[in-house]
Design a protein around this motif. Structure first.
Motif, PDB file in Angstrom:
ATOM      1  N   TYR A  52       0.974  -1.490   0.443  1.00  0.00           N
ATOM      2  CA  TYR A  52      -0.254   0.072   0.105  1.00  0.00           C
ATOM      3  C   TYR A  52       1.169   1.220  -0.448  1.00  0.00           C
ATOM      4  CZ  TYR A  52      -3.729  -3.102   1.377  1.00  0.00           C
ATOM      5  OH  TYR A  52      -4.355  -4.800   1.312  1.00  0.00           O
ATOM      6  N   LEU A  54       1.000   5.492   0.674  1.00  0.00           N
ATOM      7  CA  LEU A  54      -0.012   5.991   1.572  1.00  0.00           C
ATOM      8  C   LEU A  54       0.673   7.160   0.300  1.00  0.00           C
ATOM      9  CD1 LEU A  54       1.854   4.749   5.089  1.00  0.00           C
ATOM     10  CD2 LEU A  54      -0.450   4.114   4.189  1.00  0.00           C
ATOM     11  N   ALA A  55      -0.457   8.197   1.300  1.00  0.00           N
ATOM     12  CA  ALA A  55      -0.866   9.820   1.135  1.00  0.00           C
ATOM     13  C   ALA A  55       0.631  10.409   1.086  1.00  0.00           C
ATOM     14  CB  ALA A  55      -1.612  10.871   1.442  1.00  0.00           C
ATOM     15  N   ASN A  56       2.225   9.881   1.776  1.00  0.00           N
ATOM     16  CA  ASN A  56       2.938  10.492   2.630  1.00  0.00           C
ATOM     17  C   ASN A  56       4.143   9.976   1.857  1.00  0.00           C
ATOM     18  OD1 ASN A  56       3.065   8.513   3.648  1.00  0.00           O
ATOM     19  ND2 ASN A  56       3.629   8.866   5.618  1.00  0.00           N
ATOM     20  N   GLY A  57       3.820   9.041   0.485  1.00  0.00           N
ATOM     21  CA  GLY A  57       4.464   8.638  -0.229  1.00  0.00           C
ATOM     22  C   GLY A  57       5.943   7.141   0.057  1.00  0.00           C
TER      23      GLY A  57
END
Length: 64
Positions: A52, A54-57
């Protein structure tokens, strides 16, 4: 007995070590986005986990 629905994080792959603090999972620091994705893919296969982003990389690999 009720089974747990929680999946464990098996590994973390990041470009910025400051985004991962006190992880109990092994953390891998990649030099660029391409190597981050390659490391995550290899770990996902070896650990038979789900990958997965995540939005923060940060990319995490969890139990299936």
């Amino acid at each position: 007995m009720k089974e747990s629905q929680t999946r464990s994080i098996l590994a973390v792959v990041t470009l910025d070590k400051n985004l991962v603090i006190h992880s109990s999972a092994p953390t891998f620091l990649a030099k660029d986005k391409e190597s981050q994705e390659k490391i995550a893919s290899e770990l996902g296969r070896v650990l038979a986990g789900n990958i997965y982003g995540l939005a923060n990389g940060v990319i995490i690999i969890t139990q299936e």
